[in-house]
Design a protein around this motif. Structure first.
Motif, PDB file in Angstrom:
ATOM      1  N   ARG A  73      -8.017   0.859 -11.973  1.00 26.67           N
ATOM      2  CA  ARG A  73      -6.946  -0.104 -12.266  1.00 26.67           C
ATOM      3  C   ARG A  73      -6.312   0.284 -13.590  1.00 26.67           C
ATOM      4  O   ARG A  73      -6.928   0.117 -14.642  1.00 26.67           O
ATOM      5  N   PRO A  74      -5.105   0.838 -13.581  1.00 26.48           N
ATOM      6  CA  PRO A  74      -4.496   1.355 -14.807  1.00 26.48           C
ATOM      7  C   PRO A  74      -4.307   0.280 -15.867  1.00 26.48           C
ATOM      8  O   PRO A  74      -4.440   0.565 -17.064  1.00 26.48           O
ATOM      9  N   GLY A  75      -4.028  -0.960 -15.474  1.00 24.69           N
ATOM     10  CA  GLY A  75      -3.878  -2.041 -16.433  1.00 24.69           C
ATOM     11  C   GLY A  75      -2.812  -1.786 -17.478  1.00 24.69           C
ATOM     12  O   GLY A  75      -3.027  -1.969 -18.679  1.00 24.69           O
ATOM     13  N   SER A 106       3.410   5.224 -23.317  1.00 25.85           N
ATOM     14  CA  SER A 106       2.267   4.486 -23.879  1.00 25.85           C
ATOM     15  C   SER A 106       0.965   5.260 -23.665  1.00 25.85           C
ATOM     16  O   SER A 106       0.828   6.035 -22.717  1.00 25.85           O
ATOM     17  N   SER A 107       0.012   5.043 -24.554  1.00 29.03           N
ATOM     18  CA  SER A 107      -1.223   5.816 -24.453  1.00 29.03           C
ATOM     19  C   SER A 107      -2.029   5.370 -23.238  1.00 29.03           C
ATOM     20  O   SER A 107      -2.710   6.186 -22.613  1.00 29.03           O
ATOM     21  N   ALA A 108      -1.932   4.099 -22.847  1.00 34.87           N
ATOM     22  CA  ALA A 108      -2.655   3.633 -21.665  1.00 34.87           C
ATOM     23  C   ALA A 108      -2.197   4.433 -20.446  1.00 34.87           C
ATOM     24  O   ALA A 108      -3.020   4.918 -19.654  1.00 34.87           O
ATOM     25  N   TYR A 109      -0.869   4.605 -20.340  1.00 35.69           N
ATOM     26  CA  TYR A 109      -0.288   5.356 -19.213  1.00 35.69           C
ATOM     27  C   TYR A 109      -0.758   6.810 -19.243  1.00 35.69           C
ATOM     28  O   TYR A 109      -1.274   7.336 -18.261  1.00 35.69           O
ATOM     29  N   LEU A 110      -0.609   7.431 -20.410  1.00 36.80           N
ATOM     30  CA  LEU A 110      -0.936   8.857 -20.521  1.00 36.80           C
ATOM     31  C   LEU A 110      -2.421   9.111 -20.294  1.00 36.80           C
ATOM     32  O   LEU A 110      -2.816  10.066 -19.617  1.00 36.80           O
ATOM     33  N   ILE A 148      -7.114  10.669 -14.172  1.00 32.91           N
ATOM     34  CA  ILE A 148      -7.024  10.898 -12.720  1.00 32.91           C
ATOM     35  C   ILE A 148      -6.885  12.393 -12.431  1.00 32.91           C
ATOM     36  O   ILE A 148      -7.499  12.933 -11.510  1.00 32.91           O
ATOM     37  N   TRP A 149      -6.120  13.076 -13.264  1.00 29.07           N
ATOM     38  CA  TRP A 149      -5.956  14.525 -13.099  1.00 29.07           C
ATOM     39  C   TRP A 149      -7.295  15.235 -13.215  1.00 29.07           C
ATOM     40  O   TRP A 149      -7.642  16.090 -12.410  1.00 29.07           O
ATOM     41  N   VAL A 150      -8.090  14.827 -14.220  1.00 26.98           N
ATOM     42  CA  VAL A 150      -9.411  15.441 -14.409  1.00 26.98           C
ATOM     43  C   VAL A 150     -10.258  15.236 -13.160  1.00 26.98           C
ATOM     44  O   VAL A 150     -10.954  16.147 -12.701  1.00 26.98           O
ATOM     45  N   GLU A 151     -10.152  14.043 -12.588  1.00 28.06           N
ATOM     46  CA  GLU A 151     -10.952  13.753 -11.403  1.00 28.06           C
ATOM     47  C   GLU A 151     -10.455  14.539 -10.182  1.00 28.06           C
ATOM     48  O   GLU A 151     -11.243  15.146  -9.446  1.00 28.06           O
ATOM     49  N   LEU A 152      -9.119  14.549 -10.000  1.00 26.85           N
ATOM     50  CA  LEU A 152      -8.563  15.221  -8.817  1.00 26.85           C
ATOM     51  C   LEU A 152      -8.737  16.729  -8.871  1.00 26.85           C
ATOM     52  O   LEU A 152      -8.832  17.391  -7.845  1.00 26.85           O
ATOM     53  N   ARG A 153      -8.790  17.268 -10.089  1.00 21.00           N
ATOM     54  CA  ARG A 153      -8.895  18.710 -10.250  1.00 21.00           C
ATOM     55  C   ARG A 153     -10.130  19.262  -9.537  1.00 21.00           C
ATOM     56  O   ARG A 153     -10.120  20.378  -9.028  1.00 21.00           O
ATOM     57  N   ASN A 154     -11.160  18.445  -9.473  1.00 23.26           N
ATOM     58  CA  ASN A 154     -12.386  18.871  -8.802  1.00 23.26           C
ATOM     59  C   ASN A 154     -12.173  19.146  -7.320  1.00 23.26           C
ATOM     60  O   ASN A 154     -12.929  19.876  -6.703  1.00 23.26           O
ATOM     61  N   LEU A 177       0.877  -1.168   0.000  1.00 20.99           N
ATOM     62  CA  LEU A 177       0.000   0.000   0.000  1.00 20.99           C
ATOM     63  C   LEU A 177       0.915   1.218   0.000  1.00 20.99           C
ATOM     64  O   LEU A 177       1.794   1.359   0.852  1.00 20.99           O
ATOM     65  N   PHE A 178       0.698   2.071  -0.977  1.00 21.98           N
ATOM     66  CA  PHE A 178       1.662   3.092  -1.327  1.00 21.98           C
ATOM     67  C   PHE A 178       0.947   4.438  -1.354  1.00 21.98           C
ATOM     68  O   PHE A 178       0.016   4.623  -2.131  1.00 21.98           O
ATOM     69  N   VAL A 179       1.360   5.348  -0.485  1.00 20.22           N
ATOM     70  CA  VAL A 179       0.732   6.670  -0.488  1.00 20.22           C
ATOM     71  C   VAL A 179       1.607   7.619  -1.301  1.00 20.22           C
ATOM     72  O   VAL A 179       2.824   7.640  -1.141  1.00 20.22           O
ATOM     73  N   THR A 180       0.993   8.388  -2.173  1.00 19.90           N
ATOM     74  CA  THR A 180       1.769   9.330  -2.973  1.00 19.90           C
ATOM     75  C   THR A 180       0.900  10.529  -3.314  1.00 19.90           C
ATOM     76  O   THR A 180      -0.320  10.471  -3.204  1.00 19.90           O
ATOM     77  N   HIS A 181       1.558  11.640  -3.686  1.00 15.25           N
ATOM     78  CA  HIS A 181       0.762  12.754  -4.191  1.00 15.25           C
ATOM     79  C   HIS A 181       1.032  12.961  -5.683  1.00 15.25           C
ATOM     80  O   HIS A 181       0.524  13.884  -6.281  1.00 15.25           O
ATOM     81  N   SER A 182       1.855  12.057  -6.250  1.00 15.59           N
ATOM     82  CA  SER A 182       2.197  12.215  -7.657  1.00 15.59           C
ATOM     83  C   SER A 182       1.358  11.268  -8.516  1.00 15.59           C
ATOM     84  O   SER A 182       1.392  10.050  -8.339  1.00 15.59           O
ATOM     85  N   ILE A 183       0.578  11.843  -9.414  1.00 21.11           N
ATOM     86  CA  ILE A 183      -0.290  11.024 -10.269  1.00 21.11           C
ATOM     87  C   ILE A 183       0.560  10.109 -11.139  1.00 21.11           C
ATOM     88  O   ILE A 183       0.284   8.917 -11.262  1.00 21.11           O
ATOM     89  N   GLU A 184       1.631  10.657 -11.736  1.00 22.92           N
ATOM     90  CA  GLU A 184       2.492   9.873 -12.606  1.00 22.92           C
ATOM     91  C   GLU A 184       3.067   8.679 -11.865  1.00 22.92           C
ATOM     92  O   GLU A 184       3.101   7.564 -12.381  1.00 22.92           O
ATOM     93  N   GLU A 185       3.514   8.934 -10.634  1.00 22.44           N
ATOM     94  CA  GLU A 185       4.095   7.857  -9.857  1.00 22.44           C
ATOM     95  C   GLU A 185       3.051   6.769  -9.585  1.00 22.44           C
ATOM     96  O   GLU A 185       3.315   5.580  -9.743  1.00 22.44           O
ATOM     97  N   ALA A 186       1.848   7.213  -9.188  1.00 31.01           N
ATOM     98  CA  ALA A 186       0.789   6.253  -8.871  1.00 31.01           C
ATOM     99  C   ALA A 186       0.478   5.382 -10.093  1.00 31.01           C
ATOM    100  O   ALA A 186       0.395   4.159 -10.000  1.00 31.01           O
ATOM    101  N   VAL A 187       0.317   6.019 -11.241  1.00 32.70           N
ATOM    102  CA  VAL A 187      -0.043   5.260 -12.434  1.00 32.70           C
ATOM    103  C   VAL A 187       1.087   4.329 -12.843  1.00 32.70           C
ATOM    104  O   VAL A 187       0.870   3.187 -13.235  1.00 32.70           O
ATOM    105  N   TYR A 188       2.320   4.825 -12.708  1.00 31.74           N
ATOM    106  CA  TYR A 188       3.463   4.029 -13.142  1.00 31.74           C
ATOM    107  C   TYR A 188       3.630   2.773 -12.301  1.00 31.74           C
ATOM    108  O   TYR A 188       3.897   1.697 -12.830  1.00 31.74           O
ATOM    109  N   VAL A 189       3.476   2.882 -10.977  1.00 30.32           N
ATOM    110  CA  VAL A 189       3.808   1.729 -10.136  1.00 30.32           C
ATOM    111  C   VAL A 189       2.608   0.850  -9.764  1.00 30.32           C
ATOM    112  O   VAL A 189       2.792  -0.289  -9.350  1.00 30.32           O
TER     113      VAL A 189
END
Lengths: 261, 272, 250
Positions: B237-239, B252-256, B262-268, B206-218
């Motif tokens: 689930r990024p898959g 990769s487009s899946a990553y991007l 997630i950014w769109v969601e968090l922006r709210n 279980l990994f806490v982060t504030h970085s979206i890129e990091e979360a998606v990557y790992v």
């Protein structure tokens, strides 16, 4: 991080030694000049004081005086160190003890408790025990307070870490709390020793005419001012040399970068 | 862990798509601090066995609080945490914690710091040091066994923290923004190392982060929290297929797409 | 500590200590310690007495003059030591030696030179307090964040403005700590000086009370001094707490 090169570092060190030497020469030169005028008949020249100092050193006056002063000082500091560490530990670990003890220690530390020294004679006479009591009286507050601060200043992250890795209570105290506080606790002992010197000298000047304090009183009564100043010079020299050595030791054992932030 | 089938479904909170018992089940967690400040408001999610789940959300939303509740370091006001079928009442040997600020003992060498969890558990010196040496090697810290934390860079300090957590051989790793105090380049290397290590060690993370890129990557699964008092906003689930070159994954487009959504969601939830 | 859900402030533990004192006194365990209530009674006799008023006047006079000098000299020297490395090197050693040495030993010399009166007391107060004030001021000035000074320079601050608007405030936490410690030491100094002189001020009173075994009066006087020391140091500590919010984040 030190970015100075070795040779630069060396140069800075030599220049600071030079300045220190110059500063010593300057102060002693001023002393000599003030004694030559003289600013007061009771103010001897530096050179006269030094020859008295050497004479007292050679004929064993200092040796026997310091034998009488250091004994009670060490016993007092040792007693206070043990008691102070226990008191600090209990206050640091038990909120009840903290509630009861801390305000008293803070008040004692801020107060001129030296005023109690004259009363000691009624209880302990004018011997060894009286001096020990004076040393304890003056050194205890700072030793207890520093032990308490050392115990309570453990970084929260290290406490959480020990919890997360399942430390038992004694492991937490022995492996985290005490090492984290050891620097402050040791510094407290050094400050306590500084206070202890004052306690011992005060007791010797006020109630028990022995040791270095008695040398000062004796030569003042006889108006032998170079000898009186030599005795004062010796105690200040002795105190600052021993405190400096302790501080060096402290910096070596508890290097600041090894202390938790 | 690369052979685990990856589903790209957006699951509802609390569901994982696995029938297997989860490593961690968080149920309706609420935390209220003295003075009435609410940090968590009924949080529920699962951490599937053998996977990496990250928790992400606006800063100050209670990510770390929820992690520390799961670790047993902080008590919840209500709700429960079940780890491997047992309710959490405090720290336990099946969970190991990696701290954001490393929490290394400044007076102890790398070797002793890494072996510290074992030392507390009463392992003999020889045994614990040989285990510690193994993880020191895995973390590329060989040669620094006798160094003190102040002589190490931030990245190396965190590798010591990670080695310490791995050395106690817990099934579950709880990581509190482990790379937040590490600079960006080292952080990327770190993320790759972490994935490699986890594929060897089979742990639930279980990994806490504030970085979206990091979360998606790992992550295999990402729990998105709302602004405090935090609630679960979504579980994603990024898959992403991680078999290839790390650089290709980040392109990769899946990553991007996942980062974008997630950014769109968090922006709210950002403060106006 | 909390009792039945109520938080009891820490200072109230002093009440507990007073109660213990009262019990020890009532049990007559130590002849030197009268019951606390007797001491409080004595307080009302001591305070209006002419002996006490005279002693307070001269003590306060010595304390105020000595402290005033120590503040002016200590702060100026500390600033110079902090801003000019050569001065720091030249004086650092002496300040450090005298800050921690048993200056009590110097008092007999002062008595020989300056006599048994006010000058000796003033110099004693000065010598006890000046070093720690200088040392803490130096530490405060040295700890000023260089980027704050660069910021001031880049916005065109004059030396004067740089000092009064940046260095002073940045050094304030240590400066106040130094003043508080200086006050405590100065008060200890004036009492130690008077005890050794033994013919004036509080020292004379303590001598008088202990020689005639007037224990309630002796402890009453001590309580007054302890109270004054505590109030004085807490007053400075109050200002220290006001600046504490930025002391850790400069």
């Amino acid at each position: 991080m030190a970015v100075r090169t070795q040779s630069q570092h060396g140069r800075i060190r030599t220049s600071s030694w030079l300045l220190r030497g110059a500063s010593i020469l300057l102060v002693f030169g001023l002393w000599e000049w003030a004694g030559t005028i003289p600013v007061s008949i009771a103010f001897p020249r530096f050179t006269d004081t030094m020859s008295a100092f050497v004479e007292m050193l050679a004929d064993g006056t200092f040796a026997s005086a310091y034998a009488e002063t250091i004994g009670p000082l060490l016993v007092g500091i040792l007693l206070t160190a043990v008691g102070g560490l226990v008191a600090g530990l209990v206050m640091g670990l038990s909120p009840r003890a903290e509630w009861l003890g801390l305000p008293l220690i803070i008040v004692l530390q801020a107060s001129p408790s030296a005023a109690i020294v004259p009363l000691i004679t009624f209880l302990y006479g004018i011997g060894f025990a009286a001096k020990v009591f004076a040393v304890v009286l003056l050194s205890a507050p700072v030793i207890v307070l520093n032990s308490y601060r050392g115990i309570t200043n453990t970084p929260k992250s290290l406490l959480e870490m020990s919890d997360a890795f399942l430390a038992k209570r004694w492991q937490r105290i022995w492996k985290i709390v005490l090492p984290a506080g050891s620097g402050l606790i040791f510094a407290g002992l050094r400050l306590g020793l500084a206070q202890g010197f004052t306690g011992a000298v005060l007791a010797e000047l006020l109630i028990t005419p022995t040791g270095v304090g008695d040398l000062i009183t004796f030569y003042r009564a006889g108006a032998d001012y170079p000898y009186m100043f030599a005795a004062i010079f010796s105690i200040i020299l002795f105190a600052s040399v021993s405190l400096t050595l302790l501080q060096r030791l402290e910096q070596r054992i508890f290097r600041p970068e090894m202390r938790p932030v | 862990m690369t052979d685990t089938p990856r589903l790209s479904s957006h699951g509802a909170p609390g569901t994982t798509g696995f029938s297997q018992e989860p490593a961690i089940r968080v149920m309706n967690l609420t935390k209220e601090y003295p003075g009435g400040i609410r940090a968590l408001e009924g949080i529920s999610f699962d951490v599937p066995k053998g996977e990496l789940t990250s928790v992400i959300g606006p800063s100050g939303c209670g990510k770390t609080t929820s992690l520390k509740i799961i670790a047993g370091l902080v008590e919840a006001t209500s709700g429960e945490v079940v780890v491997n079928g047992t309710q959490v009442r405090g720290p336990g040997p099946e969970r190991a914690f990696v701290f954001q600020e490393f929490a290394l003992m400044p007076w102890a060498t790398v070797l002793r710091n890494v072996a510290f969890g074992l030392e507390l558990r009463g392992f003999g010196r020889k045994e614990r040091e040989s285990i510690a040496h193994e993880y020191i090697a895995k973390m590329n810290l060989t040669g620094f066994e006798d160094a003190y934390p102040h002589q190490l860079s931030g990245g190396m300090r965190q590798r010591v923290g990670l080695a310490r957590a791995m050395a106690v051989d817990a099934d579950i790793l709880l990581m509190d923004e482990p790379f937040a105090s590490v600079d960006e380049q080292i952080r990327r290397k770190f993320q790759e190392d972490l994935l490699r290590l986890l594929s060897e060690e089979k742990k639930s993370v279980l990994f806490v982060t504030h970085s979206i890129e990091e979360a998606v990557y790992v992550s295999d699964q990402i729990v998105i929290l709302t602004r405090g008092p935090a609630q679960v906003s979504n579980v994603v689930r990024p898959g992403i297929d991680r078999t290839g070159d790390p650089q290709n994954i980040r392109r990769s487009s899946a990553y991007l797409d996942c980062v974008e959504s997630i950014w769109v969601e968090l922006r709210n939830y950002l403060e106006e | 500590m909390t009792l039945r859900g109520f938080r009891i402030p820490m200072v109230f533990s002093l009440v507990v200590w007073c109660a213990i004192w009262e019990i020890i006194g009532r049990l007559n365990l130590i002849s030197l310690i009268p019951p606390f209530t007797d001491v409080v009674e004595a307080l009302f006799e001591v305070i209006p007495s002419t002996d006490f008023i005279d002693a307070t006047m001269i003590t306060f006079q010595a304390f105020a003059i000595g402290m005033g000098l120590a503040l002016v000299v200590g702060i100026s020297v500390g600033i110079l030591m902090g801003r000019i490395p050569a001065v720091g090197n030249l004086m650092g050693m002496w300040v450090n030696i005298f800050e921690s040495s048993p200056l009590t030993a110097i008092v007999p010399a002062l008595m020989a030179i300056l006599g048994f009166g006010l000058p000796t007391m003033i110099v004693t107060v000065f010598l006890f307090s000046v070093w720690v004030i200088a040392l803490d001021t130096q530490v405060g000035v040295e700890r000023v964040n260089p980027s704050l000074i660069e910021m001031g320079r880049s916005f065109g601050a004059s030396n004067r403005a740089l000092f009064s608007k940046i260095v002073f405030f940045a050094a304030l936490p240590e400066l106040l700590a130094g003043i508080r410690l200086g006050l405590i030491r100065g008060l200890k100094g004036v009492i130690i000086g008077q005890l050794l002189i033994a013919v004036i001020g509080m020292g004379y009173l303590f001598e008088l009370y202990s020689r005639n075994f007037l224990m309630p009066e002796f402890w009453a006087l001590l309580i007054i001094l302890f109270g004054f020391a505590y109030i004085a140091s807490e007053a400075v500590a109050y200002f220290e707490r006001k600046v504490a919010f930025y002391a850790t984040s400069r």
